[in-house]
Design an enzyme around this catalytic site. Structure first.
Site, PDB file in Angstrom:
ATOM      1  N   SER A   1    -123.512 -15.964 -27.457  1.00  0.00           N
ATOM      2  CA  SER A   1    -123.833 -14.755 -28.234  1.00  0.00           C
ATOM      3  C   SER A   1    -124.599 -13.688 -27.466  1.00  0.00           C
ATOM      4  O   SER A   1    -124.727 -12.565 -27.957  1.00  0.00           O
ATOM      5  CB  SER A   1    -124.636 -15.125 -29.474  1.00  0.00           C
ATOM      6  OG  SER A   1    -123.755 -15.462 -30.497  1.00  0.00           O
TER       7      SER A   1
ATOM      8  N   LYS B   1    -122.943 -10.428 -27.005  1.00  0.00           N
ATOM      9  CA  LYS B   1    -122.858  -9.442 -28.101  1.00  0.00           C
ATOM     10  C   LYS B   1    -123.603  -8.148 -27.731  1.00  0.00           C
ATOM     11  O   LYS B   1    -123.244  -7.070 -28.191  1.00  0.00           O
ATOM     12  CB  LYS B   1    -123.404 -10.048 -29.406  1.00  0.00           C
ATOM     13  CG  LYS B   1    -122.487 -11.176 -29.957  1.00  0.00           C
ATOM     14  CD  LYS B   1    -123.064 -11.856 -31.189  1.00  0.00           C
ATOM     15  CE  LYS B   1    -122.072 -12.731 -31.936  1.00  0.00           C
ATOM     16  NZ  LYS B   1    -122.058 -14.128 -31.688  1.00  0.00           N
TER      17      LYS B   1
ATOM     18  N   TYR C   1    -112.768 -11.829 -29.103  1.00  0.00           N
ATOM     19  CA  TYR C   1    -114.096 -12.337 -29.469  1.00  0.00           C
ATOM     20  C   TYR C   1    -114.365 -13.692 -28.785  1.00  0.00           C
ATOM     21  O   TYR C   1    -115.413 -13.903 -28.173  1.00  0.00           O
ATOM     22  CB  TYR C   1    -114.218 -12.457 -30.999  1.00  0.00           C
ATOM     23  CG  TYR C   1    -115.491 -13.153 -31.412  1.00  0.00           C
ATOM     24  CD1 TYR C   1    -116.711 -12.472 -31.387  1.00  0.00           C
ATOM     25  CD2 TYR C   1    -115.500 -14.502 -31.759  1.00  0.00           C
ATOM     26  CE1 TYR C   1    -117.900 -13.117 -31.706  1.00  0.00           C
ATOM     27  CE2 TYR C   1    -116.676 -15.153 -32.087  1.00  0.00           C
ATOM     28  CZ  TYR C   1    -117.868 -14.459 -32.056  1.00  0.00           C
ATOM     29  OH  TYR C   1    -119.049 -15.104 -32.356  1.00  0.00           O
TER      30      TYR C   1
ATOM     31  N   TYR D   1    -130.841 -14.669 -34.235  1.00  0.00           N
ATOM     32  CA  TYR D   1    -130.295 -15.182 -35.498  1.00  0.00           C
ATOM     33  C   TYR D   1    -131.348 -15.044 -36.597  1.00  0.00           C
ATOM     34  O   TYR D   1    -132.092 -14.071 -36.611  1.00  0.00           O
ATOM     35  CB  TYR D   1    -129.845 -16.646 -35.345  1.00  0.00           C
ATOM     36  CG  TYR D   1    -129.013 -16.920 -34.109  1.00  0.00           C
ATOM     37  CD1 TYR D   1    -127.812 -16.240 -33.888  1.00  0.00           C
ATOM     38  CD2 TYR D   1    -129.412 -17.848 -33.160  1.00  0.00           C
ATOM     39  CE1 TYR D   1    -127.038 -16.505 -32.766  1.00  0.00           C
ATOM     40  CE2 TYR D   1    -128.643 -18.115 -32.043  1.00  0.00           C
ATOM     41  CZ  TYR D   1    -127.459 -17.433 -31.851  1.00  0.00           C
ATOM     42  OH  TYR D   1    -126.698 -17.693 -30.744  1.00  0.00           O
TER      43      TYR D   1
ATOM     44  N   VAL E   1    -125.914 -19.863 -28.085  1.00  0.00           N
ATOM     45  CA  VAL E   1    -125.954 -21.317 -28.288  1.00  0.00           C
ATOM     46  C   VAL E   1    -125.712 -22.120 -27.001  1.00  0.00           C
ATOM     47  O   VAL E   1    -125.765 -23.346 -27.017  1.00  0.00           O
ATOM     48  CB  VAL E   1    -124.988 -21.800 -29.405  1.00  0.00           C
ATOM     49  CG1 VAL E   1    -125.399 -21.257 -30.753  1.00  0.00           C
ATOM     50  CG2 VAL E   1    -123.547 -21.460 -29.077  1.00  0.00           C
TER      51      VAL E   1
HETATM   52  N1  GLU Z   1    -119.047 -18.884 -29.966  1.00  0.00           N
HETATM   53  C1  GLU Z   1    -120.017 -18.999 -30.999  1.00  0.00           C
HETATM   54  C2  GLU Z   1    -119.421 -18.741 -32.337  1.00  0.00           C
HETATM   55  O1  GLU Z   1    -118.757 -17.754 -32.509  1.00  0.00           O
HETATM   56  C3  GLU Z   1    -121.147 -18.025 -30.741  1.00  0.00           C
HETATM   57  C4  GLU Z   1    -122.331 -18.764 -31.013  1.00  0.00           C
HETATM   58  C5  GLU Z   1    -123.596 -18.124 -30.574  1.00  0.00           C
HETATM   59  O2  GLU Z   1    -124.000 -18.158 -29.404  1.00  0.00           O
HETATM   60  O3  GLU Z   1    -124.248 -17.627 -31.504  1.00  0.00           O
HETATM   61  O4  GLU Z   1    -119.602 -19.517 -33.248  1.00  0.00           O
END
Ligand code: GLU
Length: 304
Positions: A63, A66, A188, A240, A258
């Site tokens: 993530s 992002k 994505y 998060y 993650v």
């Molecule tokens: N590839 C993970 C998902 O889309 C991203 C998780 C993350 O690092 O928040 O669930």
């Protein structure tokens, strides 16, 4: 105490704490990562840097990408991006479906999965070769070439990405996804598979601590205002549904993934990246948060 001694001490103090977390298990490539990996890298905008541990080992940034996707989409759409994504912390898990329905397919912020899926849609619409564009962008911000996608991770993400598919199809039904859903999801999942070392990742985020300019090349990536706003979003939504706790304990803008990475910046000074794969209950690196908390506490620097 000089900064190298301080970071070395922090590294040794927090490394054992990783045993309190658990590595992500939802795909084999993450489940098989050794929980003993740990690295800290620090880059200053004047070019000084210091790293310790496995700082040359590329890991799945997940993530954290992002923020890079947001930068590309923000550059492409300008303020119109806020017609499609909100700016508020979600208070929900990163892959939550509930809130999205209440809010008519407009994701709360760019750093939850739904938000990043919209970012992928925007990137697909605005760039000719979106996959290459994002990869080149990561290389350009880091001023390093050894950065790549991990196709195996991207494939596993796709095979297990039921919730992400649900989010994307739901947003398509609300007309907040323009391109074919499968294309958006492919981009994505690929972006989630980007691999970088702490050395590269900390270097890559320096433009956010330097008013939008890459210090090593002087290239202007974002305006001062856009960089400020990106940092504000990281502070409020970067970890998060633990973002409030992190702002309280650590006090600097950051983004986690993650894969166990967390990258953080201190405006006009530095960026710092910690990697330790075992995660806490919110999906954030257990030892990574402890390291950053010690760093801001012991140096006395934060944005407050
Ligand atoms: N590839 C993970 C998902 O889309 C991203 C998780 C993350 O690092 O928040 O669930």
């Amino acid at each position: 105490m000089d900064i190298q001694t301080l970071v070395t001490n922090i590294y040794h103090e927090v490394k054992p704490l990783a045993a309190k977390g658990e590595v992500a298990k939802y795909i084999p490539a993450l489940a098989s990562i050794s929980p003993n990996n740990m690295a800290i890298s620090l880059h200053y905008i004047d070019g000084k840097h210091f790293s310790i541990g496995d700082y040359n080992t590329p890991f799945s940034i997940q993530s954290i990408v992002k923020v890079l996707s947001f930068t590309l989409a923000h550059k492409a759409l300008g303020n119109d991006i806020w017609k499609r994504i909100g700016k508020e912390p979600s208070g929900n898990a990163f892959n939550s479906l509930v809130q999205l329905e209440h809010e008519n397919g407009i994701p709360r912020n760019p750093f939850i999965n739904a938000g990043a899926i919209v970012l992928s849609d925007i990137i697909l619409s605005h760039y000719k070769n979106p996959e290459q564009e994002l990869l080149n962008f990561a290389k350009k911000t880091a001023n390093e070439t050894s950065i790549s996608y991990n196709e195996e991770v991207a494939r596993s993400e796709k095979e297990t990405g039921y919730r992400n598919s649900a989010l994307a199809y739901f947003m398509k039904s609300c007309k907040n996804i323009i391109n074919p859903v499968e294309d958006v999801l492919d981009l994505y999942f690929l972006t989630c598979s980007l691999e970088m070392s702490t050395y590269c990742l900390a270097k890559s985020f320096l433009y956010l601590s330097n008013h939008g300019i890459v210090p090593s090349t002087n290239e202007q990536i974002l305006t001062i205002s856009q960089a400020k706003r990106t940092n504000a979003l990281m502070l409020t939504s970067g970890l998060y549904n633990e973002s409030g706790e992190f702002a309280y304990r650590v006090g600097i803008p950051a983004k986690s993934g993650v894969g166990g990475g967390i990258v953080a910046i201190i405006p006009k000074q530095l960026s710092i990246c910690v990697w330790s794969p075992p995660l806490n209950e919110f999906g954030n690196s257990y030892a990574g948060i402890c390291a950053l908390e010690k760093f801001t506490t012991e140096t006395g620097v934060s944005v407050f």
